[in-house]
Design a protein around this motif. Sequence first.
Motif, PDB file in Angstrom:
ATOM      1  N   ALA A 126       4.153  11.717  -1.623  1.00  0.00           N
ATOM      2  CA  ALA A 126       2.946  11.697  -0.801  1.00  0.00           C
ATOM      3  C   ALA A 126       1.782  12.318  -1.562  1.00  0.00           C
ATOM      4  N   VAL A 127       0.591  11.777  -1.336  1.00  0.00           N
ATOM      5  CA  VAL A 127      -0.635  12.280  -1.944  1.00  0.00           C
ATOM      6  C   VAL A 127      -1.233  13.326  -1.006  1.00  0.00           C
ATOM      7  N   ARG A 128      -1.470  14.523  -1.528  1.00  0.00           N
ATOM      8  CA  ARG A 128      -2.016  15.603  -0.698  1.00  0.00           C
ATOM      9  C   ARG A 128      -3.514  15.407  -0.526  1.00  0.00           C
ATOM     10  N   VAL A 129      -3.962  15.395   0.714  1.00  0.00           N
ATOM     11  CA  VAL A 129      -5.376  15.222   1.050  1.00  0.00           C
ATOM     12  C   VAL A 129      -5.933  16.574   1.475  1.00  0.00           C
ATOM     13  N   THR A 130      -6.982  17.020   0.790  1.00  0.00           N
ATOM     14  CA  THR A 130      -7.595  18.308   1.103  1.00  0.00           C
ATOM     15  C   THR A 130      -8.942  18.099   1.782  1.00  0.00           C
ATOM     16  N   LEU A 131      -9.455  19.164   2.377  1.00  0.00           N
ATOM     17  CA  LEU A 131     -10.717  19.070   3.106  1.00  0.00           C
ATOM     18  C   LEU A 131     -11.911  18.915   2.172  1.00  0.00           C
ATOM     19  N   ASP A 132     -11.837  19.484   0.964  1.00  0.00           N
ATOM     20  CA  ASP A 132     -12.994  19.477   0.078  1.00  0.00           C
ATOM     21  C   ASP A 132     -13.022  18.288  -0.873  1.00  0.00           C
ATOM     22  N   ALA A 133     -11.988  17.463  -0.912  1.00  0.00           N
ATOM     23  CA  ALA A 133     -11.954  16.317  -1.821  1.00  0.00           C
ATOM     24  C   ALA A 133     -12.804  15.187  -1.249  1.00  0.00           C
ATOM     25  N   LYS A 134     -13.877  14.817  -1.979  1.00  0.00           N
ATOM     26  CA  LYS A 134     -14.751  13.752  -1.501  1.00  0.00           C
ATOM     27  C   LYS A 134     -14.121  12.378  -1.683  1.00  0.00           C
ATOM     28  N   ALA A 135     -13.361  12.208  -2.750  1.00  0.00           N
ATOM     29  CA  ALA A 135     -12.752  10.908  -3.019  1.00  0.00           C
ATOM     30  C   ALA A 135     -11.447  11.093  -3.765  1.00  0.00           C
ATOM     31  N   VAL A 136     -10.469  10.267  -3.433  1.00  0.00           N
ATOM     32  CA  VAL A 136      -9.165  10.293  -4.098  1.00  0.00           C
ATOM     33  C   VAL A 136      -8.834   8.870  -4.534  1.00  0.00           C
ATOM     34  N   ASP A 137      -8.539   8.693  -5.804  1.00  0.00           N
ATOM     35  CA  ASP A 137      -8.177   7.382  -6.335  1.00  0.00           C
ATOM     36  C   ASP A 137      -6.693   7.132  -6.062  1.00  0.00           C
ATOM     37  N   LEU A 138      -6.431   6.198  -5.165  1.00  0.00           N
ATOM     38  CA  LEU A 138      -5.051   5.874  -4.802  1.00  0.00           C
ATOM     39  C   LEU A 138      -4.489   4.706  -5.605  1.00  0.00           C
ATOM     40  N   THR A 139      -5.302   4.101  -6.468  1.00  0.00           N
ATOM     41  CA  THR A 139      -4.874   2.898  -7.176  1.00  0.00           C
ATOM     42  C   THR A 139      -3.579   3.113  -7.957  1.00  0.00           C
ATOM     43  N   PRO A 140      -3.456   4.194  -8.753  1.00  0.00           N
ATOM     44  CA  PRO A 140      -2.190   4.372  -9.481  1.00  0.00           C
ATOM     45  C   PRO A 140      -1.075   4.958  -8.630  1.00  0.00           C
ATOM     46  N   MET A 141      -1.374   5.323  -7.389  1.00  0.00           N
ATOM     47  CA  MET A 141      -0.387   5.993  -6.541  1.00  0.00           C
ATOM     48  C   MET A 141       0.409   5.018  -5.671  1.00  0.00           C
ATOM     49  N   VAL A 142      -0.075   3.801  -5.496  1.00  0.00           N
ATOM     50  CA  VAL A 142       0.563   2.891  -4.550  1.00  0.00           C
ATOM     51  C   VAL A 142       1.783   2.241  -5.178  1.00  0.00           C
ATOM     52  N   GLU A 143       2.730   1.895  -4.327  1.00  0.00           N
ATOM     53  CA  GLU A 143       3.898   1.112  -4.739  1.00  0.00           C
ATOM     54  C   GLU A 143       3.707  -0.312  -4.236  1.00  0.00           C
ATOM     55  N   ARG A 144       3.969  -1.266  -5.103  1.00  0.00           N
ATOM     56  CA  ARG A 144       3.765  -2.672  -4.765  1.00  0.00           C
ATOM     57  C   ARG A 144       5.112  -3.341  -4.509  1.00  0.00           C
ATOM     58  N   TYR A 145       5.127  -4.225  -3.520  1.00  0.00           N
ATOM     59  CA  TYR A 145       6.352  -4.919  -3.147  1.00  0.00           C
ATOM     60  C   TYR A 145       6.052  -6.388  -2.889  1.00  0.00           C
ATOM     61  N   ARG A 146       7.044  -7.204  -3.143  1.00  0.00           N
ATOM     62  CA  ARG A 146       7.003  -8.633  -2.826  1.00  0.00           C
ATOM     63  C   ARG A 146       8.185  -8.934  -1.925  1.00  0.00           C
ATOM     64  N   SER A 147       7.926  -9.241  -0.681  1.00  0.00           N
ATOM     65  CA  SER A 147       9.004  -9.451   0.278  1.00  0.00           C
ATOM     66  C   SER A 147       9.524 -10.882   0.190  1.00  0.00           C
ATOM     67  N   GLU A 148      10.766 -11.065   0.586  1.00  0.00           N
ATOM     68  CA  GLU A 148      11.375 -12.391   0.596  1.00  0.00           C
ATOM     69  C   GLU A 148      11.018 -13.174   1.845  1.00  0.00           C
ATOM     70  N   GLY A 149      10.508 -12.479   2.857  1.00  0.00           N
ATOM     71  CA  GLY A 149      10.138 -13.162   4.093  1.00  0.00           C
ATOM     72  C   GLY A 149       8.857 -12.567   4.654  1.00  0.00           C
ATOM     73  N   ASP A 150       8.712 -12.672   5.964  1.00  0.00           N
ATOM     74  CA  ASP A 150       7.500 -12.182   6.619  1.00  0.00           C
ATOM     75  C   ASP A 150       7.664 -10.752   7.134  1.00  0.00           C
ATOM     76  N   GLU A 151       8.673 -10.026   6.641  1.00  0.00           N
ATOM     77  CA  GLU A 151       8.907  -8.651   7.091  1.00  0.00           C
ATOM     78  C   GLU A 151       9.289  -7.784   5.895  1.00  0.00           C
ATOM     79  N   ILE A 152       8.841  -6.532   5.921  1.00  0.00           N
ATOM     80  CA  ILE A 152       9.215  -5.573   4.899  1.00  0.00           C
ATOM     81  C   ILE A 152       9.808  -4.345   5.573  1.00  0.00           C
TER      82      ILE A 152
END
Length: 273
Positions: A1-27
């Motif tokens: 999990a990415v820790r969100v603080t009160l004083d952080a104006k912006a957090v880059d989540l681009t390298p933090m996300v996990e990408r998935y390709r599902s076989e159907g319409d549900e993950i």
Amino acid sequence: AVRVTLDAKAVDLTPMVERYRSEGDEIRISTAMGRDGIVRRIAVKAREAGSRPDWIVFALTNETDEQIDRVLVAPHFRMTGSGVIWPDLGSSRIAAITASQGIRPERQDNADADMFLITLDPGTTVTFVAELASSNLPQLYLWQAAAHTERMNGLTLYKGIIIGIAGLLALFLTIVFVVKGALIFPAAAALAWAVLAYACIDFGFFQRIFPVTGAAERVYRAGAEAVLAATLLVFLFAYLNLNRWHVRYSHVTGFWLVFLAALVGLAVVDPPM
């Protein structure tokens, strides 16, 4: 999990996300571990039954004793990293987003990005599952609402200055072309108008005056790039007086202009190509 603080104006989540390709319409995904140490399983359905969309998963934790509100922003287009061969010409990025607990993220109105209001309760860790509208996600940021508004206001001022300068320059060169009929002046005026058109499309100014769909915007962007290349070629041909060097330069330039004109037509059929 990415820790969100009160004083952080912006957090880059681009390298933090996990990408998935599902076989159907549900993950089905495991949530991030919270303070209780329990890992849960959640299932998220796609908006359209039978589809096989791409997904991203990320988790945010609020370790403070205050509720934190943030804006999740995924821009539709970024020139940086858009690619050269079959480039990314922009589109909607996130179709829907689901939270493992708490308040469901609400979509905010924005013509240039997919924006969602996210609320994190004190001492909670929330896992978010987002269904992607396209396979590419160029950027994903978590912003303070006030900081994001301030940044957008600054960008709007910058874009307005650039469009204003480009418009005045195009108008000035057009007037000079009317006064003096030398080839260099219409070539320079055409290049200036092409730059103005591309800037208006790239900065979203054209889309605000004439509301268009994402698919049409891709066509306009690709067409503007082809026209910009063509007018630049004409300008260089006129500026360097290539026709005085050798007649073959005129032939090569003519064939190249025909090719670029064909590219404008191709932009209607397949913009990335």
